[in-house]
Design an enzyme around this catalytic site. Sequence first.
Site, PDB file in Angstrom:
ATOM      1  N   LYS A  18       1.169  -1.113   0.119  1.00 33.25           N
ATOM      2  CA  LYS A  18       0.126   0.259  -0.070  1.00 33.25           C
ATOM      3  C   LYS A  18       0.822   1.248  -0.017  1.00 33.25           C
ATOM      4  O   LYS A  18       0.622   2.140  -0.812  1.00 33.25           O
ATOM      5  CB  LYS A  18      -0.975   0.145   1.241  1.00 33.25           C
ATOM      6  CG  LYS A  18      -1.787  -1.224   1.445  1.00 33.25           C
ATOM      7  CD  LYS A  18      -2.836  -1.065   2.649  1.00 33.25           C
ATOM      8  CE  LYS A  18      -2.194  -0.723   4.028  1.00 33.25           C
ATOM      9  NZ  LYS A  18      -1.807  -2.084   4.359  1.00 33.25           N
ATOM     10  N   ARG A 133      11.153  -7.088   5.166  1.00 32.08           N
ATOM     11  CA  ARG A 133      11.189  -5.721   5.411  1.00 32.08           C
ATOM     12  C   ARG A 133      11.925  -5.503   6.947  1.00 32.08           C
ATOM     13  O   ARG A 133      12.720  -4.496   7.092  1.00 32.08           O
ATOM     14  CB  ARG A 133       9.858  -5.184   5.224  1.00 32.08           C
ATOM     15  CG  ARG A 133       9.760  -3.663   5.283  1.00 32.08           C
ATOM     16  CD  ARG A 133       8.365  -3.084   4.921  1.00 32.08           C
ATOM     17  NE  ARG A 133       7.444  -3.265   6.195  1.00 32.08           N
ATOM     18  CZ  ARG A 133       6.175  -2.731   6.265  1.00 32.08           C
ATOM     19  NH1 ARG A 133       5.536  -2.526   5.130  1.00 32.08           N
ATOM     20  NH2 ARG A 133       5.384  -2.911   7.204  1.00 32.08           N
ATOM     21  N   ARG A 151      -0.920  -8.993  13.399  1.00 32.85           N
ATOM     22  CA  ARG A 151      -1.546  -8.079  12.666  1.00 32.85           C
ATOM     23  C   ARG A 151      -2.191  -8.363  11.310  1.00 32.85           C
ATOM     24  O   ARG A 151      -3.294  -7.891  11.321  1.00 32.85           O
ATOM     25  CB  ARG A 151      -0.061  -7.277  11.943  1.00 32.85           C
ATOM     26  CG  ARG A 151       0.628  -6.191  13.035  1.00 32.85           C
ATOM     27  CD  ARG A 151       1.781  -5.875  12.607  1.00 32.85           C
ATOM     28  NE  ARG A 151       1.908  -5.182  11.448  1.00 32.85           N
ATOM     29  CZ  ARG A 151       3.016  -5.056  10.635  1.00 32.85           C
ATOM     30  NH1 ARG A 151       4.026  -5.417  10.723  1.00 32.85           N
ATOM     31  NH2 ARG A 151       3.018  -3.890   9.636  1.00 32.85           N
TER      32      ARG A 151
HETATM   33  P1  AMP Z   1       1.006   0.505   8.942  1.00 30.81           P
HETATM   34  O1  AMP Z   1       2.171   1.419   8.997  1.00 30.81           O
HETATM   35  O2  AMP Z   1      -0.055   0.941   8.252  1.00 30.81           O
HETATM   36  O3  AMP Z   1       1.212  -1.064   8.844  1.00 30.81           O
HETATM   37  O4  AMP Z   1       0.457   0.667  10.528  1.00 30.81           O
HETATM   38  C1  AMP Z   1       1.387   0.326  11.738  1.00 30.81           C
HETATM   39  C2  AMP Z   1       0.551   0.021  12.831  1.00 30.81           C
HETATM   40  O5  AMP Z   1       0.124   1.449  13.363  1.00 30.81           O
HETATM   41  C3  AMP Z   1      -0.630  -0.746  12.723  1.00 30.81           C
HETATM   42  O6  AMP Z   1      -0.183  -2.009  12.988  1.00 30.81           O
HETATM   43  C4  AMP Z   1      -1.412  -0.112  14.047  1.00 30.81           C
HETATM   44  O7  AMP Z   1      -0.936  -0.344  15.202  1.00 30.81           O
HETATM   45  C5  AMP Z   1      -1.386   1.337  13.852  1.00 30.81           C
HETATM   46  N1  AMP Z   1      -1.950   1.814  12.855  1.00 30.81           N
HETATM   47  C6  AMP Z   1      -1.947   2.358  11.699  1.00 30.81           C
HETATM   48  N2  AMP Z   1      -3.172   2.880  10.964  1.00 30.81           N
HETATM   49  C7  AMP Z   1      -4.075   2.774  11.906  1.00 30.81           C
HETATM   50  C8  AMP Z   1      -5.230   2.870  11.842  1.00 30.81           C
HETATM   51  N3  AMP Z   1      -5.859   3.648  11.036  1.00 30.81           N
HETATM   52  N4  AMP Z   1      -6.048   2.467  13.127  1.00 30.81           N
HETATM   53  C9  AMP Z   1      -5.650   1.896  14.060  1.00 30.81           C
HETATM   54  N5  AMP Z   1      -4.102   1.580  14.165  1.00 30.81           N
HETATM   55  C10 AMP Z   1      -3.678   2.058  13.181  1.00 30.81           C
END
Ligand code: AMP
Length: 196
Positions: A18, A133, A151
């Site tokens: 993404k 990663r 996750r």
């Molecule tokens: P990402 O970089 O999108 O993989 O996000 C890393 C972590 O940030 C996730 O595993 C969540 O702990 C937190 N996080 C990111 N976006 C959200 C969201 N929209 N709602 C809740 N937690 C989030």
Amino acid sequence: MNNPLLNLIIFGPPGSGKGTQAVKIAQQFNLKHLSTGDLLRGQIKNETKLGLEAKAFMDQGELVPDTVVIGMIQDEIKNRATDIHGFIFDGFPRTIAQAESLDNMLAAHNETISLVLSLKVGEEEIVDRLLARGKDSGRADDADEATIRNRIKVYHEKTGPVEDYYNKQSKVDAIAGEGEIQSITEALIDAITVVV
Ligand code: AMP
């Protein structure tokens, strides 16, 4: 009258690409890229109160509370630059409550989500990508297989229903997320071109 903004969501499990694709699409269509993960990591780096609170959830692979991420997105929408053509939301919304809030926030500006691009990648491929990663991203949540599996579990339980939410609005376009990065970008651009 102004042209309506192009508001995209790039959707998919962790490790589906993404972030990588959102950067390219934002450039191509002059969109503001909003990644809640990046915004949260910025807060952690700056050692803010919000960052400290969020870190405990993130390190476990759990979601940060809805109110926290919704507040961050609200600020970004309110303070947006006037010359952007829209937003690409990356990693948001991750729950039905977030999706409903986003729809309401956009409606308050007479806007709506134009399209949800859903990247499809197999589960084992995702685990392999995230472990790879984790070797150099420095992200605690990429380093450990149990956290990665959590996750993915959280994704299925809480975030999967968000795709159904937008499916009911006929806004989802599924895109194969495995293969060459450039050909995935082209498939995404083709899908967006249909709605602009
Ligand atoms: P990402 O970089 O999108 O993989 O996000 C890393 C972590 O940030 C996730 O595993 C969540 O702990 C937190 N996080 C990111 N976006 C959200 C969201 N929209 N709602 C809740 N937690 C989030």
